[in-house]
Design an enzyme around this catalytic site. Sequence first.
Site, PDB file in Angstrom:
ATOM      1  CB  CYS A   1       3.767   9.133 -11.363  1.00  0.00           C
ATOM      2  SG  CYS A   1       1.658   8.524 -10.733  1.00  0.00           S
TER       3      CYS A   1
ATOM      4  N   GLY B   1       3.763  -1.080  -3.550  1.00  0.00           N
ATOM      5  CA  GLY B   1       4.550  -1.356  -2.856  1.00  0.00           C
ATOM      6  C   GLY B   1       5.882  -1.651  -3.731  1.00  0.00           C
TER       7      GLY B   1
ATOM      8  CD  GLU C   1      -3.028   1.270  -0.344  1.00  0.00           C
ATOM      9  OE1 GLU C   1      -2.100   2.453  -0.118  1.00  0.00           O
ATOM     10  OE2 GLU C   1      -4.049   2.407  -0.428  1.00  0.00           O
TER      11      GLU C   1
ATOM     12  CG  ASP D   1       4.668   7.100  -4.419  1.00  0.00           C
ATOM     13  OD1 ASP D   1       4.340   8.537  -5.402  1.00  0.00           O
ATOM     14  OD2 ASP D   1       4.514   6.689  -4.877  1.00  0.00           O
TER      15      ASP D   1
ATOM     16  CE  LYS E   1       7.637   5.460  -6.026  1.00  0.00           C
ATOM     17  NZ  LYS E   1       6.133   5.041  -6.981  1.00  0.00           N
TER      18      LYS E   1
END
Length: 295
Positions: free
Chosen positions: A221, A95, A115, A162, A97
């Site tokens: 990432c 969380g 989520e 993401d 972001k």
Amino acid sequence: AQYQIPDVKKPRFVRVNTLKLDVETAMCELGKENEVQKDDMIPDLLVLPPGTDLHNHPLLIDGSIFMQGKASSMVAVALGPKPGWEVIDACAAPGNKTVHLAALMKGEGKIVACELNKDRVKRLEHTKKLAGAANVEVLHEDFLNLNPKDQLYSKVRAILLDPSCSGSGTAADRLDYLLPSHTSGDGDDVSRLIKLAAFQEKALIHALSFPAVERVVYSTCSVHQIENEDVVKSVLPLAESYGFQLATPFPQWPRRGLPVVEGSQHLLRTDPVEDKEGFFIALFTRNTGSFPASP
Ligand code: SAM
């Protein structure tokens, strides 16, 4: 072995949670014991010397500041939600972001933080509470199950995606990745990447299919082309048919996408060695015409 362990000494980045504290006050407080500068690109990000230990700092404990890297802090800023907007954070836990979005929106409007993983939902709830992000609605659900035609989502204007990725751009994983067993082209590794990329592509197509969405950020990432440029390349024709185009987050940033897709100059990469973290950001935008430009 001919591999090199990269230098992971990086400045300590601290994001000020502007829902609780303003940047000047945070600078003043942290400046009592540390050298502090403002980041040159992210207004709510502060830069402290490598190795600065803040884990017991009262501002961290009470959620006034978050330890969040520069690349990670670029993502919500790239999405650029306005106060009052409705936004989805599609794969939200833990969380960091999500609550950055809430701060950028000054706590106004609504963020649905979705989520899938039950344990990670708890971490997301905790982050929300710590940040004081009252406009975040935590949803324990598979993002792919949210129905874009549902009235509930008819006003969603921005989506941050993401998704789970290989993590190959982060320091710890990178050290691991550089071990010979990982560089041998191990079949499991490749099949894992293919599976991740398939989900990432599906989730991105899903995000682009919400009717009122004007801005979608896709970030990872990971340093792998298959999770980054290749995902963008595969969804681009469909995205364009929905009226989206690639926009340029942080035009002043020098490192852009690998030149394997048309429009790669719009994509943003951070370098795992130079920037100490390998991130990827793509921003899709369109004018829906159904809403005024800003609230
Ligand atoms: N954006 C987060 C942050 O900055 O704190 C990190 C997100 S992490 C890279 C990806 C998250 O997506 C994981 O928590 C994972 O459990 C979740 N996830 C994976 N598949 C999902 C799905 N189909 N729907 C919703 N969440 C999903």
